[in-house]
Design a protein around this motif. Sequence first.
Motif, short mmCIF file in Angstrom:
data_model
loop_
_atom_site.label_atom_id
_atom_site.label_comp_id
_atom_site.label_asym_id
_atom_site.label_seq_id
_atom_site.Cartn_x
_atom_site.Cartn_y
_atom_site.Cartn_z
N THR A 110 15.70 8.12 0.32
CA THR A 110 16.46 9.16 -0.39
C THR A 110 16.58 10.46 0.40
OG1 THR A 110 14.40 9.72 -1.53
CG2 THR A 110 15.93 8.27 -2.69
N SER A 111 16.10 10.48 1.62
CA SER A 111 16.15 11.70 2.43
C SER A 111 17.53 11.90 3.04
CB SER A 111 15.13 11.63 3.57
OG SER A 111 13.82 11.63 3.07
N ARG A 112 17.94 13.16 3.11
CA ARG A 112 19.15 13.55 3.85
C ARG A 112 18.89 14.93 4.43
NH1 ARG A 112 21.58 17.28 0.55
NH2 ARG A 112 21.44 16.98 -1.72
N VAL A 156 10.59 5.89 -4.70
CA VAL A 156 10.78 7.30 -5.03
C VAL A 156 10.93 7.48 -6.54
CG1 VAL A 156 12.29 9.31 -4.75
CG2 VAL A 156 11.76 7.86 -2.78
N LYS A 157 11.65 6.56 -7.17
CA LYS A 157 11.83 6.64 -8.63
C LYS A 157 10.50 6.54 -9.38
CE LYS A 157 16.53 4.73 -8.83
NZ LYS A 157 17.35 3.56 -9.27
N SER A 158 9.51 5.93 -8.73
CA SER A 158 8.21 5.75 -9.39
C SER A 158 7.32 6.98 -9.27
CB SER A 158 7.48 4.55 -8.78
OG SER A 158 6.94 4.86 -7.50
N MET A 159 7.73 7.98 -8.51
CA MET A 159 6.90 9.15 -8.28
C MET A 159 6.83 10.04 -9.53
SD MET A 159 7.93 10.18 -4.34
CE MET A 159 6.60 11.38 -4.16
N LEU A 192 10.66 3.44 5.35
CA LEU A 192 9.46 2.78 4.86
C LEU A 192 9.28 2.95 3.36
CD1 LEU A 192 6.90 3.71 7.67
CD2 LEU A 192 8.37 1.69 7.49
N VAL A 193 9.93 3.98 2.82
CA VAL A 193 9.85 4.25 1.38
C VAL A 193 11.22 3.98 0.76
CG1 VAL A 193 9.41 6.00 -0.38
CG2 VAL A 193 8.04 5.98 1.72
N THR A 194 11.29 3.04 -0.15
CA THR A 194 12.56 2.67 -0.76
C THR A 194 12.91 3.64 -1.90
OG1 THR A 194 11.55 1.25 -2.44
CG2 THR A 194 12.04 0.24 -0.28
N THR A 250 0.82 -1.21 0.00
CA THR A 250 0.00 0.00 0.00
C THR A 250 0.86 1.26 0.00
OG1 THR A 250 -0.20 -0.10 2.43
CG2 THR A 250 -1.96 -1.12 1.13
N ILE A 251 2.01 1.21 0.67
CA ILE A 251 2.91 2.36 0.66
C ILE A 251 3.41 2.62 -0.76
CG2 ILE A 251 5.16 3.23 1.42
CD1 ILE A 251 4.65 1.81 4.09
#
Length: 373
Positions: free
Chosen positions: A278-280, A256-259, A250-252, A225-226
């Motif tokens: 992908t967060s920093r 993110v590439k699919s956004m 929780l988000v790989t 679902t995420i």
Amino acid sequence: MRIGIPKEHKNEEKRVSLAPAGVDSLVRAGHTVYLQSTAGDGCHFSDEQYKQVGAKIVYSAEEVFTRSEMIVKVGRVADEELKYLQEDQIIISFLNLAVVSRNLITTFLEKKIVSIGLELIEDEFGLPVLHSMSEIAGQLAVQAAENLLESTHEISRGVLLGGIPGVAPAAVVILGAGVVGTIAAQSAIGRGAQVIVLDKDIHRLRRLEKLFNKQITTVVANPYTISRGVKFADVLIGAVMIKGEKTPNLVTEEMVKSMKKGSVIIDVSIDQGGCIATSRPTTLSNPTYMLHNVIHYCVPNMTALVARTASFGLNNVSLPYIQAIADRGINSALMGDHGLTKGVCTMAGFCSNETIAETFNVEFRRIHIFSNN
């Protein structure tokens, strides 16, 4: 008690740990408060305002630390401040020790620092100090996302958050139905966005559906679902928090590439490591970066954007704990408040938080305080 308020320097921090009203309360109770000059400038609290309520103005962090029995800060002790710590000193601030260097923990233990994490203090309703900052962060997350959806970057989607008649609003997907997630949902609904909230706790989701009268869509969070929610989102808000622990991803990166190109990630969880791969961490002056055609906003101290409001809020919820320690001493204050005890991370040369002890592989000891009466 002698209480010190140093000027915050880390991460362009503009908040101050106590407003003049808080200092006034402490001084009226007979305590001495040392304030580093200009500590309140970011909130438009002048040295003169503090002097009028009895604060003693000093001109270096070293002087604040060496004169004070208790140090009250917003952020954790900075590396350059460690050398000023005094043995058995009390430090109360947002510590977030799960994501700090070993050097900080080692220094706390060696100097027998009583360190209290504001984010860990509990009461019958939850985490009162963190709650106050989370209420602000939830609003700011939507505010930042709304701005970034506009054509502010070359790849921005150019989407109005609330849409117009005949044009669909933006889809705001929120991971986490705690305080940040709830307030973010409220703000996004108020702007007319389509809101989807994911959480693994069905009771939290029921509460939100009832609170917002089914104006949002709620989904039980799992990898499937995420993944679907992330792909659908114009805005993805990470609002996951596990008390005292590093936030799990929780988000790989593949998600993110699919956004959508130009979509926006606001990772409010970044102060605890972030819940998106992908967060920093970014800063107030340089808050965004682009990766995989997605705009990332990951400012750990984002509430410093509204430093005056945040400092008043912090003062209101933290002052009773600071006052109790100052009036009664650390042992009596802890003995009389189990929720405050939950905030203690180190004391008497030992780690009193089991999660932090496991993270850094140091000795864990529970706090045992006995009355002298």
